[in-house]
Enzyme design. Structure first.
Site, PDB file in Angstrom:
ATOM      1  N   HIS A 132      42.035  58.267  51.853  1.00 38.25           N
ATOM      2  CA  HIS A 132      41.196  58.663  50.713  1.00 38.25           C
ATOM      3  C   HIS A 132      42.005  58.378  49.448  1.00 38.25           C
ATOM      4  O   HIS A 132      43.123  58.897  49.310  1.00 38.25           O
ATOM      5  CB  HIS A 132      40.849  60.149  50.800  1.00 38.25           C
ATOM      6  CG  HIS A 132      40.114  60.500  52.069  1.00 38.25           C
ATOM      7  ND1 HIS A 132      38.750  60.649  52.114  1.00 38.25           N
ATOM      8  CD2 HIS A 132      40.560  60.708  53.332  1.00 38.25           C
ATOM      9  CE1 HIS A 132      38.385  60.949  53.354  1.00 38.25           C
ATOM     10  NE2 HIS A 132      39.464  60.989  54.119  1.00 38.25           N
ATOM     11  N   GLU A 165      36.764  65.923  64.037  1.00 36.32           N
ATOM     12  CA  GLU A 165      37.986  66.467  63.445  1.00 36.32           C
ATOM     13  C   GLU A 165      37.844  67.999  63.511  1.00 36.32           C
ATOM     14  O   GLU A 165      38.614  68.666  64.184  1.00 36.32           O
ATOM     15  CB  GLU A 165      38.135  65.986  61.993  1.00 36.32           C
ATOM     16  CG  GLU A 165      39.383  66.487  61.282  1.00 36.32           C
ATOM     17  CD  GLU A 165      39.383  66.203  59.760  1.00 36.32           C
ATOM     18  OE1 GLU A 165      38.292  66.008  59.177  1.00 36.32           O
ATOM     19  OE2 GLU A 165      40.479  66.213  59.161  1.00 36.32           O
ATOM     20  N   ASP A 183      45.468  61.546  53.841  1.00 35.36           N
ATOM     21  CA  ASP A 183      45.807  62.003  52.477  1.00 35.36           C
ATOM     22  C   ASP A 183      47.323  62.231  52.447  1.00 35.36           C
ATOM     23  O   ASP A 183      47.786  63.386  52.463  1.00 35.36           O
ATOM     24  CB  ASP A 183      45.088  63.331  52.186  1.00 35.36           C
ATOM     25  CG  ASP A 183      43.589  63.251  52.472  1.00 35.36           C
ATOM     26  OD1 ASP A 183      42.876  62.632  51.668  1.00 35.36           O
ATOM     27  OD2 ASP A 183      43.152  63.772  53.516  1.00 35.36           O
TER      28      ASP A 183
HETATM   29  N1  ADE Z   1      38.546  64.322  52.596  1.00 33.50           N
HETATM   30  C1  ADE Z   1      39.841  64.077  52.449  1.00 33.50           C
HETATM   31  N2  ADE Z   1      40.502  64.282  53.592  1.00 33.50           N
HETATM   32  C2  ADE Z   1      39.585  64.666  54.501  1.00 33.50           C
HETATM   33  C3  ADE Z   1      39.633  65.008  55.874  1.00 33.50           C
HETATM   34  N3  ADE Z   1      40.768  65.018  56.560  1.00 33.50           N
HETATM   35  N4  ADE Z   1      38.494  65.362  56.477  1.00 33.50           N
HETATM   36  C4  ADE Z   1      37.346  65.381  55.799  1.00 33.50           C
HETATM   37  N5  ADE Z   1      37.246  65.056  54.519  1.00 33.50           N
HETATM   38  C5  ADE Z   1      38.352  64.694  53.871  1.00 33.50           C
HETATM   39 ZN    ZN Z   2      39.659  61.457  56.124  1.00 39.20          ZN
END
Ligand code: ADE
Ligand code: ZN
Length: 328
Positions: A12, A193, A272
């Site tokens: 991201h 996730e 991230d």
């Molecule tokens: N936005 C940024 N990181 C994310 C993640 N790990 N899962 C969902 N949305 C996100």
């Molecule tokens: Zn992500």
């Protein structure tokens, strides 16, 4: 591990912002976001949902195309230092002018300017995957999809969805995915996730995506794992992110090894990186230690990632030559 050429498919852009970079913007704009940092300067969050809040607070400092030009350069510099030669990065019109098409075009121009500069000076190639944000709701996702469709081309190659997987269902976003598909964009969705195997099934079945962001919790249903392997659905796995957010306690306990052994097309990304104290080089190091993965496995993963990338054939051919040169 730093030297191995890497292809990253799940990053991201705002999530790649170094905390010092965000603090600098906050200082310039006289915004008080001190609450999102630890004393040592790192980002502070308690769990995934708090992470999303901290992420969005950090994004309030990114207010114009020039901020995004500088952000893109900073992120690509970090990636290139880890050996990344191609980065497919999630871009969010929500944070780039509030989904207004005219504004989005200007932000995109600035991001592309940085990408061109990084390609010249660091040899890293950037492509964008426009993402809507699930917890912002289907209405805003439609506006995001229109931004994506209007700017689809050689740079914007895909469309996806991120954000809180616990909100709504993939099918609520079907209009947006159909809009992106009709514009020729390739599709990916965050699933598996925070949701279990059913969330992965729903993303594949209801949105027709060819890649899944994370998808790791498919491991809780081996019939699904086999289906993913048979269909050739690609998982954008971010082990360090999953460990940092507490889905798995350690790299060793992460299912990426099992998924790989069972024939799933797995790729490796950072999600991230400064939030999760990671880099692509660190992901490779940790996987090497946890699963004894050697350069052969990483070469396979790089090849899988290149095949699954959404960019055009000429770009892929150039990248393939870089991978082959490294293998030799
Ligand atoms: N936005 C940024 N990181 C994310 C993640 N790990 N899962 C969902 N949305 C996100
Ligand atoms: Zn992500």
């Amino acid at each position: 591990m730093k030297k191995l050429p890497k292809i990253e498919l799940h990053l991201h852009l705002e999530g790649g912002a170094p905390p010092a970079f965000i603090r600098g913007l906050a200082r310039d704009k006289k915004l008080d976001i001190s609450g999102i940092f630890n004393e040592d300067g790192s980002y502070r969050f308690t769990d995934f949902w708090n992470f999303l809040k901290v992420y969005e607070a950090a994004c309030t400092t990114l207010q114009n195309p020039e901020d995004f030009r500088r952000l893109t350069l900073a992120v690509l510099e970090e990636s290139a230092a880890s050996g990344v030669i191609y980065s497919e990065t999630f871009l969010s019109p929500d944070f780039c002018g509030g989904r207004d098409l005219g504004a989005w075009r200007e932000y995109l121009l600035a991001i592309r300017e940085a990408a061109d500069e990084a390609e010249r000076s660091m040899g890293i190639t950037l492509r964008g995957v426009v993402t809507c944000i699930r917890h912002f709701g289907p209405e805003k996702a439609r506006e995001t999809a229109l931004c994506a469709a209007e700017t689809a081309g050689d740079f914007i190659t895909g469309f996806g969805i991120a954000g809180d997987e616990k909100v709504g269902a993939p099918k609520d976003y079907l209009w947006s995915f159909d809009c992106a598909r009709e514009a020729g964009l390739r599709l990916t969705a965050h699933a598996g996730e925070w949701g279990g195997p059913d969330s992965v099934r729903a993303a594949i079945r209801d949105l027709g995506v060819e890649r899944i962001g994370h998808g790791v919790r498919a491991i809780e249903d081996l019939a699904l794992v086999d289906e993913i392997a048979e269909r050739g659905v690609v998982l954008e796995v971010c082990p360090g992110s999953n460990v940092a957010l507490g889905i798995y306690p350690t790299f060793r306990a992460h299912p990426i090894g099992q998924l790989y052994d069972r024939g799933v097309k797995v790729t490796v990304s950072t999600d991230d990186p400064p939030f999760f104290h990671t880099t692509m080089a660190r992901e490779y190091d940790m996987l090497n230690r946890a699963f004894d993965w050697d350069e052969g496995v990483f070469a396979t993963i790089a090849r899988t990632s290149l095949d699954a990338a959404f960019c055009d054939a000429d770009t892929k051919a150039k990248l393939a030559r870089k991978l082959e040169a490294a293998d030799a």
